[in-house]
Design a protein around this motif. Structure first.
Motif, PDB file in Angstrom:
ATOM      1  N   GLY A   1      -8.991 -15.567   6.467  1.00 23.88           N
ATOM      2  CA  GLY A   1      -9.045 -14.763   7.685  1.00 23.88           C
ATOM      3  C   GLY A   1     -10.472 -14.627   8.182  1.00 23.88           C
ATOM      4  O   GLY A   1     -11.429 -14.762   7.432  1.00 23.88           O
ATOM      5  N   PRO A   2     -10.626 -14.296   9.447  1.00 27.16           N
ATOM      6  CA  PRO A   2     -11.946 -14.322  10.077  1.00 27.16           C
ATOM      7  C   PRO A   2     -12.854 -13.142   9.748  1.00 27.16           C
ATOM      8  O   PRO A   2     -14.065 -13.271   9.812  1.00 27.16           O
ATOM      9  N   LEU A   3     -12.295 -11.992   9.401  1.00 28.28           N
ATOM     10  CA  LEU A   3     -13.126 -10.796   9.290  1.00 28.28           C
ATOM     11  C   LEU A   3     -13.410 -10.363   7.857  1.00 28.28           C
ATOM     12  O   LEU A   3     -14.214  -9.469   7.641  1.00 28.28           O
ATOM     13  N   GLY A   4     -12.738 -10.965   6.895  1.00 30.46           N
ATOM     14  CA  GLY A   4     -13.036 -10.662   5.511  1.00 30.46           C
ATOM     15  C   GLY A   4     -12.399  -9.419   4.956  1.00 30.46           C
ATOM     16  O   GLY A   4     -12.644  -9.046   3.820  1.00 30.46           O
ATOM     17  N   THR A   5     -11.555  -8.717   5.732  1.00 29.44           N
ATOM     18  CA  THR A   5     -10.908  -7.499   5.263  1.00 29.44           C
ATOM     19  C   THR A   5      -9.469  -7.450   5.768  1.00 29.44           C
ATOM     20  O   THR A   5      -9.202  -7.767   6.928  1.00 29.44           O
ATOM     21  N   VAL A   6      -8.560  -7.060   4.890  1.00 28.87           N
ATOM     22  CA  VAL A   6      -7.173  -6.835   5.279  1.00 28.87           C
ATOM     23  C   VAL A   6      -6.979  -5.335   5.447  1.00 28.87           C
ATOM     24  O   VAL A   6      -7.293  -4.564   4.542  1.00 28.87           O
ATOM     25  N   LYS A   7      -6.466  -4.930   6.605  1.00 24.99           N
ATOM     26  CA  LYS A   7      -6.171  -3.525   6.861  1.00 24.99           C
ATOM     27  C   LYS A   7      -4.711  -3.400   7.261  1.00 24.99           C
ATOM     28  O   LYS A   7      -4.274  -3.984   8.253  1.00 24.99           O
ATOM     29  N   MET A   8      -3.958  -2.637   6.473  1.00 27.49           N
ATOM     30  CA  MET A   8      -2.533  -2.442   6.734  1.00 27.49           C
ATOM     31  C   MET A   8      -2.238  -0.944   6.726  1.00 27.49           C
ATOM     32  O   MET A   8      -2.064  -0.349   5.666  1.00 27.49           O
ATOM     33  N   PRO A   9      -2.219  -0.304   7.891  1.00 26.74           N
ATOM     34  CA  PRO A   9      -1.910   1.134   7.940  1.00 26.74           C
ATOM     35  C   PRO A   9      -0.435   1.388   7.665  1.00 26.74           C
ATOM     36  O   PRO A   9       0.423   0.595   8.054  1.00 26.74           O
ATOM     37  N   HIS A  10      -0.150   2.487   6.984  1.00 33.43           N
ATOM     38  CA  HIS A  10       1.251   2.810   6.709  1.00 33.43           C
ATOM     39  C   HIS A  10       1.960   3.181   8.012  1.00 33.43           C
ATOM     40  O   HIS A  10       1.330   3.547   9.000  1.00 33.43           O
ATOM     41  N   GLN A  11       3.277   3.056   7.989  1.00 33.61           N
ATOM     42  CA  GLN A  11       4.103   3.376   9.161  1.00 33.61           C
ATOM     43  C   GLN A  11       5.164   4.411   8.790  1.00 33.61           C
ATOM     44  O   GLN A  11       6.285   4.377   9.286  1.00 33.61           O
ATOM     45  N   ASN A  12       4.793   5.333   7.917  1.00 37.80           N
ATOM     46  CA  ASN A  12       5.756   6.314   7.422  1.00 37.80           C
ATOM     47  C   ASN A  12       6.199   7.312   8.485  1.00 37.80           C
ATOM     48  O   ASN A  12       7.169   8.046   8.292  1.00 37.80           O
ATOM     49  N   ASP A  13       5.475   7.347   9.608  1.00 36.29           N
ATOM     50  CA  ASP A  13       5.870   8.246  10.692  1.00 36.29           C
ATOM     51  C   ASP A  13       7.046   7.678  11.494  1.00 36.29           C
ATOM     52  O   ASP A  13       7.629   8.373  12.316  1.00 36.29           O
ATOM     53  N   ILE A  14       7.402   6.424  11.233  1.00 33.03           N
ATOM     54  CA  ILE A  14       8.553   5.798  11.894  1.00 33.03           C
ATOM     55  C   ILE A  14       9.678   5.739  10.866  1.00 33.03           C
ATOM     56  O   ILE A  14       9.608   4.986   9.892  1.00 33.03           O
ATOM     57  N   SER A  15      10.716   6.519  11.061  1.00 29.26           N
ATOM     58  CA  SER A  15      11.751   6.664  10.037  1.00 29.26           C
ATOM     59  C   SER A  15      12.396   5.335   9.646  1.00 29.26           C
ATOM     60  O   SER A  15      12.697   5.108   8.476  1.00 29.26           O
ATOM     61  N   ALA A  16      12.571   4.440  10.604  1.00 26.71           N
ATOM     62  CA  ALA A  16      13.220   3.162  10.314  1.00 26.71           C
ATOM     63  C   ALA A  16      12.356   2.256   9.448  1.00 26.71           C
ATOM     64  O   ALA A  16      12.847   1.258   8.907  1.00 26.71           O
ATOM     65  N   ARG A  17      11.066   2.598   9.316  1.00 22.89           N
ATOM     66  CA  ARG A  17      10.162   1.746   8.541  1.00 22.89           C
ATOM     67  C   ARG A  17       9.724   2.378   7.225  1.00 22.89           C
ATOM     68  O   ARG A  17       8.844   1.859   6.546  1.00 22.89           O
ATOM     69  N   ARG A  18      10.308   3.503   6.871  1.00 27.45           N
ATOM     70  CA  ARG A  18       9.964   4.142   5.605  1.00 27.45           C
ATOM     71  C   ARG A  18      10.731   3.488   4.469  1.00 27.45           C
ATOM     72  O   ARG A  18      11.963   3.480   4.460  1.00 27.45           O
ATOM     73  N   ILE A  19       9.996   2.940   3.514  1.00 26.59           N
ATOM     74  CA  ILE A  19      10.604   2.332   2.335  1.00 26.59           C
ATOM     75  C   ILE A  19      10.062   3.038   1.099  1.00 26.59           C
ATOM     76  O   ILE A  19       8.851   3.010   0.834  1.00 26.59           O
ATOM     77  N   HIS A  20      10.943   3.675   0.363  1.00 23.78           N
ATOM     78  CA  HIS A  20      10.527   4.288  -0.903  1.00 23.78           C
ATOM     79  C   HIS A  20      10.429   3.196  -1.966  1.00 23.78           C
ATOM     80  O   HIS A  20      11.342   2.388  -2.132  1.00 23.78           O
ATOM     81  N   GLN A  21       9.296   3.181  -2.639  1.00 25.27           N
ATOM     82  CA  GLN A  21       9.082   2.209  -3.709  1.00 25.27           C
ATOM     83  C   GLN A  21       9.100   2.912  -5.063  1.00 25.27           C
ATOM     84  O   GLN A  21       8.920   4.125  -5.152  1.00 25.27           O
ATOM     85  N   LEU A  22       9.317   2.121  -6.100  1.00 25.95           N
ATOM     86  CA  LEU A  22       9.309   2.622  -7.467  1.00 25.95           C
ATOM     87  C   LEU A  22       8.161   1.984  -8.226  1.00 25.95           C
ATOM     88  O   LEU A  22       7.959   0.767  -8.134  1.00 25.95           O
ATOM     89  N   PHE A  23       7.423   2.799  -8.949  1.00 24.87           N
ATOM     90  CA  PHE A  23       6.428   2.290  -9.889  1.00 24.87           C
ATOM     91  C   PHE A  23       6.948   2.635 -11.285  1.00 24.87           C
ATOM     92  O   PHE A  23       7.033   3.811 -11.648  1.00 24.87           O
ATOM     93  N   ILE A  24       7.326   1.605 -12.048  1.00 26.77           N
ATOM     94  CA  ILE A  24       7.950   1.795 -13.360  1.00 26.77           C
ATOM     95  C   ILE A  24       6.983   1.299 -14.432  1.00 26.77           C
ATOM     96  O   ILE A  24       6.885   0.094 -14.684  1.00 26.77           O
ATOM     97  N   PRO A  25       6.231   2.180 -15.062  1.00 29.73           N
ATOM     98  CA  PRO A  25       5.263   1.734 -16.077  1.00 29.73           C
ATOM     99  C   PRO A  25       5.956   1.360 -17.381  1.00 29.73           C
ATOM    100  O   PRO A  25       7.052   1.837 -17.687  1.00 29.73           O
ATOM    101  N   GLY A  26       5.302   0.476 -18.136  1.00 31.47           N
ATOM    102  CA  GLY A  26       5.760   0.172 -19.487  1.00 31.47           C
ATOM    103  C   GLY A  26       6.727  -0.977 -19.636  1.00 31.47           C
ATOM    104  O   GLY A  26       7.139  -1.293 -20.756  1.00 31.47           O
ATOM    105  N   LEU A  27       7.098  -1.651 -18.548  1.00 33.38           N
ATOM    106  CA  LEU A  27       8.057  -2.746 -18.667  1.00 33.38           C
ATOM    107  C   LEU A  27       7.471  -3.970 -19.348  1.00 33.38           C
ATOM    108  O   LEU A  27       8.208  -4.844 -19.816  1.00 33.38           O
ATOM    109  N   ASP A  28       6.141  -4.041 -19.413  1.00 33.05           N
ATOM    110  CA  ASP A  28       5.477  -5.194 -20.026  1.00 33.05           C
ATOM    111  C   ASP A  28       5.009  -4.913 -21.445  1.00 33.05           C
ATOM    112  O   ASP A  28       4.306  -5.734 -22.042  1.00 33.05           O
TER     113      ASP A  28
END
Length: 201
Positions: free
Chosen positions: A145-172
């Motif tokens: 990419g041209p600018l050297g930085t990836v910026k991805m703002p969250h979209q949690n204020d849009i209900s259709a784009r809210r995805i709950h994720q799971l962080f499950i420690p210890g599986l490895d």
């Protein structure tokens, strides 16, 4: 309270920090003149993760990268539940994009972190503890990419784009006698389609 296969890993002091997207690398910590850690960088992860009990027989999904076997993918910590995966599919269909790109947009996973070339569907074989929350904004160095930085703002204020994720420690953890995840299917995805139209901001 039931017995969870990953209780020790979940209760470890670094567990929630990792779910928050905290960089725990010693060489990247901010220290004072005595070498004491005063702050750590943080990007991605979850906003306000909460304790979540993942019950046996639940179906979960995880994306993995090139060269990873399905078993290796299933040992990773970041997953989504079936209901959240269905949201990804609906979003992909509505936007006419591939599922890998839909995952990037809603779960905030830049190409620098994974090429999303493998998708594993698994069934929980033993009750597990997880952190559950919405994706937080990402700012990370770009490999391309041209600018050297990836910026991805969250979209949690849009209900259709809210995805709950799971962080499950210890599986490895090598000490697990019975794998807590039973792989049902592994889907191989085209990594090019997972970045088609991805913009570096």
């Amino acid at each position: 309270m039931g017995v969870f296969a990953n209780s020790a890993a979940f209760e470890h002091p670094t567990s929630r920090l990792r779910a928050l997207g905290t960089d725990l690398s010693p060489d990247r910590a901010i220290v004072d003149q005595h070498g004491n850690v005063v702050a750590r960088a943080r990007t991605g992860g979850m906003a306000s993760p909460s304790r979540f009990e993942l019950k046996r027989r639940s179906t979960v999904y995880r994306f993995g990268g090139h060269g990873m076997s399905p078993r290796h993918v299933a040992q990773g910590a970041w997953w989504i539940e079936r209901s959240e995966f269905e949201k990804l599919v609906n979003f992909a269909n509505a936007q006419e994009i591939f599922i890998g790109l839909a995952m990037r947009v809603l779960c905030l996973v830049p190409p620098e972190w994974s090429d999303a070339s493998v998708l594993v569907r698994a069934r929980v074989a033993r009750d597990l503890l997880a952190w559950r929350g919405l994706a937080n904004s990402v700012v990370t160095p770009a490999k391309t990419g041209p600018l050297g930085t990836v910026k991805m703002p969250h979209q949690n204020d849009i209900s259709a784009r809210r995805i709950h994720q799971l962080f499950i420690p210890g599986l490895d953890e090598p000490g697990l006698v019975d794998p807590p995840m039973s792989i049902e299917h592994a889907f191989h995805l085209d990594p090019r389609e997972g970045t088609r139209g991805f913009l570096y901001l």
